[in-house]
Structure formats: C-alpha cells, structure tokens
Design a protein around this motif. Structure first.
Motif, PDB file in Angstrom:
ATOM      1  N   LEU A  33       0.795  -1.223   0.000  1.00  0.00           N
ATOM      2  CA  LEU A  33       0.000   0.000   0.000  1.00  0.00           C
ATOM      3  C   LEU A  33       0.835   1.284   0.000  1.00  0.00           C
ATOM      4  O   LEU A  33       0.324   2.337   0.370  1.00  0.00           O
ATOM      5  CB  LEU A  33      -0.940   0.022   1.210  1.00  0.00           C
ATOM      6  CG  LEU A  33      -2.264  -0.708   1.014  1.00  0.00           C
ATOM      7  CD1 LEU A  33      -3.131  -0.576   2.263  1.00  0.00           C
ATOM      8  CD2 LEU A  33      -3.019  -0.177  -0.190  1.00  0.00           C
ATOM      9  N   ASN A  64      -0.859  -5.862   1.428  1.00  0.00           N
ATOM     10  CA  ASN A  64      -2.112  -5.423   2.046  1.00  0.00           C
ATOM     11  C   ASN A  64      -3.014  -4.595   1.144  1.00  0.00           C
ATOM     12  O   ASN A  64      -3.852  -3.831   1.622  1.00  0.00           O
ATOM     13  CB  ASN A  64      -1.823  -4.661   3.333  1.00  0.00           C
ATOM     14  CG  ASN A  64      -0.848  -3.506   3.145  1.00  0.00           C
ATOM     15  OD1 ASN A  64      -0.191  -3.390   2.121  1.00  0.00           O
ATOM     16  ND2 ASN A  64      -0.744  -2.661   4.157  1.00  0.00           N
ATOM     17  N   SER A  93      -4.591  -7.769   4.101  1.00  0.00           N
ATOM     18  CA  SER A  93      -5.898  -7.265   4.516  1.00  0.00           C
ATOM     19  C   SER A  93      -7.030  -7.976   3.793  1.00  0.00           C
ATOM     20  O   SER A  93      -8.160  -7.984   4.269  1.00  0.00           O
ATOM     21  CB  SER A  93      -5.996  -5.751   4.251  1.00  0.00           C
ATOM     22  OG  SER A  93      -5.746  -5.464   2.896  1.00  0.00           O
ATOM     23  N   SER A 113      -3.515  -6.853   8.433  1.00  0.00           N
ATOM     24  CA  SER A 113      -3.248  -5.415   8.355  1.00  0.00           C
ATOM     25  C   SER A 113      -4.291  -4.575   9.086  1.00  0.00           C
ATOM     26  O   SER A 113      -5.444  -4.992   9.261  1.00  0.00           O
ATOM     27  CB  SER A 113      -3.207  -4.994   6.882  1.00  0.00           C
ATOM     28  OG  SER A 113      -3.158  -3.598   6.738  1.00  0.00           O
ATOM     29  N   GLN A 115      -5.682  -2.296   7.731  1.00  0.00           N
ATOM     30  CA  GLN A 115      -6.697  -2.080   6.703  1.00  0.00           C
ATOM     31  C   GLN A 115      -7.876  -3.037   6.834  1.00  0.00           C
ATOM     32  O   GLN A 115      -8.946  -2.770   6.298  1.00  0.00           O
ATOM     33  CB  GLN A 115      -6.073  -2.268   5.319  1.00  0.00           C
ATOM     34  CG  GLN A 115      -5.091  -1.198   4.920  1.00  0.00           C
ATOM     35  CD  GLN A 115      -5.784   0.057   4.417  1.00  0.00           C
ATOM     36  OE1 GLN A 115      -5.770   1.074   5.086  1.00  0.00           O
ATOM     37  NE2 GLN A 115      -6.382  -0.023   3.262  1.00  0.00           N
ATOM     38  N   ASN A 117      -9.444  -3.518   9.472  1.00  0.00           N
ATOM     39  CA  ASN A 117     -10.373  -2.868  10.403  1.00  0.00           C
ATOM     40  C   ASN A 117     -10.856  -3.774  11.529  1.00  0.00           C
ATOM     41  O   ASN A 117     -12.058  -3.877  11.789  1.00  0.00           O
ATOM     42  CB  ASN A 117     -11.585  -2.306   9.642  1.00  0.00           C
ATOM     43  CG  ASN A 117     -11.195  -1.373   8.521  1.00  0.00           C
ATOM     44  OD1 ASN A 117     -11.458  -1.663   7.365  1.00  0.00           O
ATOM     45  ND2 ASN A 117     -10.564  -0.267   8.843  1.00  0.00           N
ATOM     46  N   SER A 172      -9.266   3.724   9.304  1.00  0.00           N
ATOM     47  CA  SER A 172      -8.108   2.834   9.211  1.00  0.00           C
ATOM     48  C   SER A 172      -7.520   2.791   7.801  1.00  0.00           C
ATOM     49  O   SER A 172      -7.087   1.748   7.311  1.00  0.00           O
ATOM     50  CB  SER A 172      -8.470   1.413   9.666  1.00  0.00           C
ATOM     51  OG  SER A 172      -8.320   1.314  11.057  1.00  0.00           O
ATOM     52  N   GLY A 173      -7.517   3.939   7.129  1.00  0.00           N
ATOM     53  CA  GLY A 173      -6.874   4.027   5.827  1.00  0.00           C
ATOM     54  C   GLY A 173      -7.755   3.709   4.642  1.00  0.00           C
ATOM     55  O   GLY A 173      -7.350   3.889   3.499  1.00  0.00           O
ATOM     56  N   ARG A 174      -8.970   3.244   4.859  1.00  0.00           N
ATOM     57  CA  ARG A 174      -9.858   2.942   3.733  1.00  0.00           C
ATOM     58  C   ARG A 174     -10.436   4.246   3.198  1.00  0.00           C
ATOM     59  O   ARG A 174     -11.235   4.894   3.872  1.00  0.00           O
ATOM     60  CB  ARG A 174     -10.986   2.010   4.165  1.00  0.00           C
ATOM     61  CG  ARG A 174     -10.513   0.612   4.510  1.00  0.00           C
ATOM     62  CD  ARG A 174     -11.680  -0.340   4.541  1.00  0.00           C
ATOM     63  NE  ARG A 174     -11.263  -1.683   4.877  1.00  0.00           N
ATOM     64  CZ  ARG A 174     -12.052  -2.742   4.747  1.00  0.00           C
ATOM     65  NH1 ARG A 174     -13.271  -2.610   4.271  1.00  0.00           N
ATOM     66  NH2 ARG A 174     -11.621  -3.948   5.079  1.00  0.00           N
ATOM     67  N   ASN A 187      -6.466   2.552  -1.899  1.00  0.00           N
ATOM     68  CA  ASN A 187      -6.528   1.194  -1.379  1.00  0.00           C
ATOM     69  C   ASN A 187      -5.713   0.205  -2.193  1.00  0.00           C
ATOM     70  O   ASN A 187      -5.717  -0.995  -1.916  1.00  0.00           O
ATOM     71  CB  ASN A 187      -7.984   0.732  -1.294  1.00  0.00           C
ATOM     72  CG  ASN A 187      -8.789   1.595  -0.349  1.00  0.00           C
ATOM     73  OD1 ASN A 187      -8.267   2.047   0.670  1.00  0.00           O
ATOM     74  ND2 ASN A 187     -10.042   1.839  -0.675  1.00  0.00           N
TER      75      ASN A 187
END
Length: 400
Positions: A33, A64, A93, A113, A115, A117, A172-174, A187
């Motif tokens: 990522l 991930n 992830s 990861s 990612q 969540n 969480s980065g999404r 993503n």
C-alpha cells in the motif's frame, strides 16, 4: 515489546536497524500500500531479509492491497518466493490473499493489516481461527477496547498497533477521496493524500465559493495531526499490545532514524523496570524531524485530532550528514545538507554520543583538501572529533 519500523528502501532498512528496530516492514514492487516508496525488487527483498537476519532482526512483507481479479496474476509465485527467502511474515488485509498465502506457503506467518479494520474481539477471534499470528489493530480503538480484544485471544496471537506518525482521515486508511479526485487508488497503494489539501465550502444553490479561513491561511479541515504515543508506552503494554509500529515508509531515512532512536530508548527504559520518566533528549528527538502537531489519536477517546492551520509538516533542524566510517581522530561522513566550518552539529546516535554536539573545527575532502563550506550533496568529508560515533550515526543542525 517489539519495535517495528518502516523501510521504504535499503537505506531506510539499514537506518532502522542501526537505531534499534527489532523488525521492519517493507514491500516488494507489487501488492503493497505504499507505491510511492522505492520498495524492493526480488533480489533486494532477499538481501534485506539476509541483512536483517544477520543482526537477529525480522522482516515483514506487506501484501495489504484490496485485490482486484487482475492483481492475482503472478501472486502465487510471489508468495512462494517470499517464503523461500525466509521473510518472517506477510501483512495482508484481503481474505482472498490470505487464503492464497495459506495455500502456497502454509508455514509463512500471516499478520492481518490495520486495513482489515479489526475493532472487536469477535473479528479478532475469526482471524485467529484462520491461523493468523498477529493482528494489526484498527486505529480507531481506545486502550480499553484493545484490552478486551487481548483478553479474548490466546497468548499465541499477538497484537500490533501504530504508535507514531501520520494519521489518515479515513477509517483505518480505507479511503476513496484520492481515487475520486485524482484517479489514484489509495486502497491499492497510490494515495495522493487529498485529505491534506486546503478546502473551502460552496453555497449549494448559487455555487458561491466561500473560503473557510483561519488566521488568513485557509483551513485544512480533513488534515490529521500526527500520532505520538511515546509518553504512554506503559499504558500500551498494559492493554496487551506487543508490537509498537512507526508509520513512514515514504518518509526520509533521517525521519526513520530519529523516531526509531527515540522509541528504542523509551522502550528500553520501560523494560528496565525503572520509573518511566522520559528526559527531553528522548522526547525532543521527535520534534527535530518533520512532524505536524501531535495527538494521541483514539487511544484515550480524544477528539482533538485535526490540524486546521496548515498541512505542511515543520522541523527546526536540517539533516546534514551520515557517518560512513570511523577513524582514530574523527569520522568520514556523507553530506546530506549544507554546513560550514564553525557550525555546531548535533549528534543522532545509537550509542552514548546521542544528543551531544560537535563544532566543525576542521574538515577535508577525500583527497585531503580542506573544505570550509560543505555544499555538495553526497560528498564524502572527514571531520575531526574526539566523540565516539558509529557508522550510520547522523549529524543535524538547528535552523539559524
């Protein structure tokens, strides 16, 4: 506790390990990522694992991304290669990728990861039942919530959490913001950090542009502060977190060295059993590299996480040189930022000279010609000093 540092390339990997990381996380050229990092090709991955293992440290390889059908082309061979070079784990992830790792390399450890969540004990147990070794927790969790997840798992399953670095505006980065605004898929590793941009509002009917101003500089309403949990390592340990993760695969080697050095010293103090009182030499190390204002994120239920006044990180110090060789009467350094004869440089060291200063009284090039102004990037110079330094130590200078 494990200190886990980012390694965007080989230089950063060596820096992280020099300053005390127990493990590093990195990516190959695909499936990770952080497409903006240099990352590692096949031979470089093998060299990275070999280098780390020679020092008794570990390497975790990120896979991930949220995979689309075409992403699986060549993935089986890649997984077998990662296992074959002895990587200590892969970070995933996507459940499809997880299942493929289990099929192709059943003995390769899997870390889930952030990612993915994981925010509750039921999800954590689901992954544990799939045989994962470690869960990298979602960033939206309080310490109390983490403790409940820890209590629901067997001791064989480790918990990892981010403790320092940039925070994402999205869950969480999404995030779809980068994809929508620039066509770069966050993503899948190509985030343009659209959340750091300056924003305004517009009136719906007339479309009138109305800048949202704060002190005349504009506003950055989606821009998160940087996470900093160095003062709270005892609380992280009490919640059951085993691995403390530093963000920053696309940041500089100097950033990696500074932050790793600070957390290494903090963890060592905590594990020594002495009173956990950090001196300014440790905490100040974190503001001597690029950073935004700090926050403790969600760990204590705080809500003050946004940095409205600017998206630009700040730093009052310049990275000047890295030590490449030691001598009886001084060191050879590779120049990274301009400095001159008479300047006072501060030492960033994994040893006892950390935080001390040296004044440049004499320096010369590799041919012995005296140099008064170091202004050629990557020039190798000799500096006289009686202070004990090591290869990999760094020199920095406070802004005038």
């Amino acid at each position: 506790m494990e200190l886990l540092s980012p390694a965007g390339n080989m230089e950063k990997l060596e820096t992280a390990l020099h300053f005390g990381a127990d493990a590093v996380y990195l990516s190959g050229k695909k499936f990770g990522l952080r497409a903006a990092a240099d990352n590692f090709d096949g031979e470089e991955l093998a060299a990275a694992v070999k280098y780390a293992h020679a020092l008794g440290r570990k390497v975790y390889v990120t896979m991930n991304i949220f995979a689309h059908e075409t992403d699986f082309d060549g993935m089986e061979e890649y997984i077998r290669y990662i296992a074959g070079i002895g990587a200590d784990a892969v970070i995933v992830s996507d459940l499809g990728i997880l299942s493929l790792v289990r099929k192709c390399a059943p003995d390769l450890a899997v870390h889930v990861s952030t990612q993915a969540n994981v925010t509750n004990s039921r999800t954590a147990r689901f992954y544990a039942d799939l045989g994962v070794k470690r869960i990298v927790l979602a960033r939206e969790l309080s310490l109390d919530a983490i403790k409940k997840i820890r209590d629901a798992l067997s001791d064989e399953v480790e918990l990892e959490a981010f403790v320092h670095g940039a925070m994402c505006i999205s869950y969480s980065g999404r995030c779809l913001m980068s994809d929508y605004m620039t066509g770069r898929h966050a993503n899948r590793g190509e985030c343009a950090q659209s959340c750091r941009w300056e924003y305004a509002v517009a009136e719906k009917t007339r479309g009138e542009y109305m800048p949202v101003e704060e002190d005349g500089r504009g506003t950055y309403i989606f821009n998160s502060k940087d996470l900093n949990m160095i003062e709270h390592i005892p609380s992280l340990a009490a919640a059951g977190i085993y691995s403390l993760k530093i963000e920053g695969r696309v940041k500089s080697a100097y950033y990696v060295g500074s932050v790793t050095n600070a957390y290494r010293r903090a963890i060592d103090l905590f594990e020594s059993g002495k009173e956990y009182v950090l001196g300014s030499a440790v905490t100040d190390c974190l503001i001597k590299t690029s950073h935004r204002r700090f926050t403790t994120g969600f760990y204590f239920g705080d809500t003050d996480r946004q940095c409205y006044e600017t998206a630009k990180p700040k730093c009052d110090y310049d990275f000047c040189a890295v030590v490449t060789q030691t001598h009886a009467d001084g060191v050879s350094v590779e120049m990274r930022g301009r400095f001159k004869k008479g300047d006072t440089l501060e030492i960033l060291s994994s040893g006892g000279s950390d935080g001390k200063t040296l004044t440049v009284r004499f320096m010369c090039d590799k041919d012995g010609m005296e140099v008064a102004d170091a202004k050629t990037v990557q020039q190798v110079l000799f500096l006289k000093t009686a202070l004990p330094l090591s290869k990999g130590d760094m020199l920095r200078k406070k802004h005038a």
